[in-house]
Design a protein around this motif. Structure first.
Motif, PDB file in Angstrom:
ATOM      1  N   ILE A 257       0.861  -1.190   0.000  1.00 23.64           N
ATOM      2  CA  ILE A 257       0.000   0.000   0.000  1.00 23.64           C
ATOM      3  C   ILE A 257       0.897   1.239   0.000  1.00 23.64           C
ATOM      4  O   ILE A 257       1.601   1.509   0.977  1.00 23.64           O
ATOM      5  CB  ILE A 257      -0.942   0.005   1.211  1.00 23.64           C
ATOM      6  N   MET A 258       0.870   1.968  -1.093  1.00 18.97           N
ATOM      7  CA  MET A 258       1.731   3.125  -1.258  1.00 18.97           C
ATOM      8  C   MET A 258       1.172   4.361  -0.539  1.00 18.97           C
ATOM      9  O   MET A 258      -0.035   4.467  -0.317  1.00 18.97           O
ATOM     10  CB  MET A 258       1.886   3.451  -2.746  1.00 18.97           C
ATOM     11  N   PRO A 259       2.044   5.313  -0.161  1.00 16.84           N
ATOM     12  CA  PRO A 259       1.563   6.572   0.416  1.00 16.84           C
ATOM     13  C   PRO A 259       0.590   7.249  -0.545  1.00 16.84           C
ATOM     14  O   PRO A 259       0.806   7.254  -1.768  1.00 16.84           O
ATOM     15  CB  PRO A 259       2.849   7.388   0.570  1.00 16.84           C
ATOM     16  N   LEU A 260      -0.474   7.805  -0.019  1.00 20.27           N
ATOM     17  CA  LEU A 260      -1.505   8.410  -0.846  1.00 20.27           C
ATOM     18  C   LEU A 260      -1.114   9.828  -1.259  1.00 20.27           C
ATOM     19  O   LEU A 260      -0.572  10.593  -0.464  1.00 20.27           O
ATOM     20  CB  LEU A 260      -2.832   8.452  -0.082  1.00 20.27           C
TER      21      LEU A 260
ATOM     22  N   GLU B 103       2.217   0.402 -15.215  1.00 22.85           N
ATOM     23  CA  GLU B 103       3.418  -0.396 -15.414  1.00 22.85           C
ATOM     24  C   GLU B 103       4.507  -0.011 -14.411  1.00 22.85           C
ATOM     25  O   GLU B 103       5.195  -0.875 -13.860  1.00 22.85           O
ATOM     26  CB  GLU B 103       3.930  -0.229 -16.852  1.00 22.85           C
ATOM     27  N   TYR B 104       4.676   1.286 -14.171  1.00 26.36           N
ATOM     28  CA  TYR B 104       5.642   1.750 -13.184  1.00 26.36           C
ATOM     29  C   TYR B 104       5.238   1.280 -11.791  1.00 26.36           C
ATOM     30  O   TYR B 104       6.068   0.839 -10.987  1.00 26.36           O
ATOM     31  CB  TYR B 104       5.747   3.272 -13.234  1.00 26.36           C
ATOM     32  N   VAL B 105       3.933   1.367 -11.518  1.00 27.11           N
ATOM     33  CA  VAL B 105       3.396   0.909 -10.239  1.00 27.11           C
ATOM     34  C   VAL B 105       3.718  -0.570 -10.033  1.00 27.11           C
ATOM     35  O   VAL B 105       4.146  -0.983  -8.962  1.00 27.11           O
ATOM     36  CB  VAL B 105       1.869   1.132 -10.174  1.00 27.11           C
ATOM     37  N   ALA B 106       3.490  -1.379 -11.067  1.00 32.25           N
ATOM     38  CA  ALA B 106       3.735  -2.814 -10.963  1.00 32.25           C
ATOM     39  C   ALA B 106       5.202  -3.106 -10.666  1.00 32.25           C
ATOM     40  O   ALA B 106       5.525  -3.980  -9.851  1.00 32.25           O
ATOM     41  CB  ALA B 106       3.310  -3.507 -12.252  1.00 32.25           C
ATOM     42  N   GLU B 107       6.109  -2.384 -11.291  1.00 37.72           N
ATOM     43  CA  GLU B 107       7.535  -2.573 -11.037  1.00 37.72           C
ATOM     44  C   GLU B 107       7.885  -2.211  -9.601  1.00 37.72           C
ATOM     45  O   GLU B 107       8.677  -2.896  -8.940  1.00 37.72           O
ATOM     46  CB  GLU B 107       8.365  -1.736 -12.013  1.00 37.72           C
ATOM     47  N   MET B 108       7.296  -1.129  -9.097  1.00 30.48           N
ATOM     48  CA  MET B 108       7.534  -0.731  -7.703  1.00 30.48           C
ATOM     49  C   MET B 108       7.025  -1.813  -6.760  1.00 30.48           C
ATOM     50  O   MET B 108       7.665  -2.150  -5.763  1.00 30.48           O
ATOM     51  CB  MET B 108       6.845   0.599  -7.402  1.00 30.48           C
ATOM     52  N   GLY B 109       5.864  -2.377  -7.087  1.00 26.31           N
ATOM     53  CA  GLY B 109       5.312  -3.426  -6.244  1.00 26.31           C
ATOM     54  C   GLY B 109       6.208  -4.648  -6.170  1.00 26.31           C
ATOM     55  O   GLY B 109       6.385  -5.243  -5.110  1.00 26.31           O
TER      56      GLY B 109
ATOM     57  N   GLY C  18       8.136  -6.525  -2.928  1.00 27.37           N
ATOM     58  CA  GLY C  18       7.666  -7.853  -2.584  1.00 27.37           C
ATOM     59  C   GLY C  18       6.169  -8.037  -2.612  1.00 27.37           C
ATOM     60  O   GLY C  18       5.649  -8.989  -2.022  1.00 27.37           O
ATOM     61  N   GLY C  19       5.449  -7.159  -3.290  1.00 28.68           N
ATOM     62  CA  GLY C  19       4.006  -7.283  -3.356  1.00 28.68           C
ATOM     63  C   GLY C  19       3.540  -7.991  -4.613  1.00 28.68           C
ATOM     64  O   GLY C  19       4.133  -7.822  -5.680  1.00 28.68           O
ATOM     65  N   GLN C  20       2.504  -8.808  -4.481  1.00 27.25           N
ATOM     66  CA  GLN C  20       1.860  -9.383  -5.659  1.00 27.25           C
ATOM     67  C   GLN C  20       0.886  -8.380  -6.262  1.00 27.25           C
ATOM     68  O   GLN C  20       0.601  -8.409  -7.457  1.00 27.25           O
ATOM     69  CB  GLN C  20       1.126 -10.661  -5.268  1.00 27.25           C
ATOM     70  N   TYR C  21       0.381  -7.510  -5.391  1.00 25.89           N
ATOM     71  CA  TYR C  21      -0.487  -6.423  -5.815  1.00 25.89           C
ATOM     72  C   TYR C  21       0.026  -5.142  -5.168  1.00 25.89           C
ATOM     73  O   TYR C  21       0.695  -5.176  -4.128  1.00 25.89           O
ATOM     74  CB  TYR C  21      -1.940  -6.659  -5.390  1.00 25.89           C
ATOM     75  N   ILE C  22      -0.313  -4.004  -5.786  1.00 25.27           N
ATOM     76  CA  ILE C  22       0.061  -2.726  -5.210  1.00 25.27           C
ATOM     77  C   ILE C  22      -1.170  -1.819  -5.248  1.00 25.27           C
ATOM     78  O   ILE C  22      -1.924  -1.811  -6.236  1.00 25.27           O
ATOM     79  CB  ILE C  22       1.256  -2.095  -5.955  1.00 25.27           C
ATOM     80  N   LEU C  23      -1.399  -1.119  -4.166  1.00 27.09           N
ATOM     81  CA  LEU C  23      -2.557  -0.240  -4.036  1.00 27.09           C
ATOM     82  C   LEU C  23      -2.075   1.200  -3.968  1.00 27.09           C
ATOM     83  O   LEU C  23      -1.267   1.554  -3.102  1.00 27.09           O
ATOM     84  CB  LEU C  23      -3.347  -0.601  -2.772  1.00 27.09           C
ATOM     85  N   VAL C  24      -2.535   2.008  -4.908  1.00 28.02           N
ATOM     86  CA  VAL C  24      -2.153   3.421  -4.946  1.00 28.02           C
ATOM     87  C   VAL C  24      -3.420   4.266  -4.974  1.00 28.02           C
ATOM     88  O   VAL C  24      -4.501   3.779  -5.299  1.00 28.02           O
ATOM     89  CB  VAL C  24      -1.286   3.736  -6.180  1.00 28.02           C
TER      90      VAL C  24
END
Length: 262
Positions: free
Chosen positions: A13-16, A75-81, A85-91
């Motif tokens: 879960i990324m900073p909002l 795509e950038y979000v997915a790379e950050m995830g 170590g995340g399978q999913y990333i929430l932004v």
């Protein structure tokens, strides 16, 4: 045998982002963002299907690299995830926050204010869940809430909690739930799905019975189903859940299936 914890999907879960203007009664922008982030963490963990990547693993890196492009670029979000170590990333980004005190400008409003919340907070948050392996946006939507509380902080907490829970309900709806009835006692049924399934007290389940096999190319590919009724989840335990039948009931029996409904 895979453990329940191991089977859970990891979510970073990324900073909002903060794109709102504060009202006079609200806390600082950082406080609003922290409360909203905390409620997302709680909602994700309580879903039963996900576990949250520890924030200390990526807070420092995010501060150094910035996160202004996270919401716009899957795509950038997915790379950050993947990095974290995340399978999913929430932004997401908070686009509106308004906290106001009860209106006591005249006699009638002072009377009704005694029965209403002392403060109310309205909030709007754009949220996006991304699959880190495929860069696919699993769900993207704007969630709004308006909740009251005994003070400004309480109303903010309640509004953020509603946004987080609403978003996770929509995520859960993307992955249909099914289970089987293992016992029937009067108007109560016991099903073979517990806390790890993501069930919550109050969820509505449809009850059905498998009927005729469906064949294609000489293979059975499914079963037709007969709808029998509905039930509401009353208690969720580690390995099973208890539900109360709300519709139908006469022919419901052990072995019938349940699935998430409305």
């Amino acid at each position: 045998m895979m453990t329940t914890e191991a089977a859970k999907k990891r979510v970073a879960i990324m900073p909002l982002e903060k794109t709102f203007v504060l009202s006079d009664s609200a806390e600082s922008e950082e406080t609003v963002a922290n409360v909203m982030s905390d409620q997302l963490v709680v909602a994700v963990q309580e879903s039963g299907n996900y576990t949250v990547v520890e924030r200390t693993q990526f807070d420092k890196a995010m501060q150094e690299q910035g996160f202004q492009n996270l919401y716009a670029d899957p795509e950038y979000v997915a790379e950050m995830g993947k990095i974290f170590g995340g399978q999913y990333i929430l932004v997401g980004k908070i686009t509106m926050v308004k906290t106001r005190a009860a209106d006591k400008s005249n006699f009638m409003k002072r009377i009704t204010a005694k029965f209403d919340a002392a403060y109310r907070t309205s909030i709007a948050v754009e949220l996006r869940m991304v699959d880190c392996q495929t860069s696919e946006v699993v769900l993207a939507k704007t969630v709004e809430a308006d909740r009251g509380g005994k003070d400004a902080n309480d109303s903010l907490y309640n509004a953020c909690k509603e946004v987080a829970e609403h978003f996770m309900r929509d995520i859960q709806a993307q992955h249909p739930f099914t289970g089987r009835i293992i016992e029937v006692k009067g108007s109560e049924i016991y099903i073979d799905q517990g806390q790890s399934s993501g069930l919550h007290k109050g969820d509505v389940l449809l009850i059905a019975r498998e009927d005729t096999p469906l064949e294609a190319n000489g293979k059975i590919i499914g079963m037709t189903q007969i709808n029998l009724g509905k039930a509401r989840v009353t208690e969720v335990l580690a390995d099973y859940a208890i539900c109360r039948i709300t519709e139908g009931g006469g022919s419901i029996q052990k072995g019938d299936i349940v699935k998430r409904g409305k």
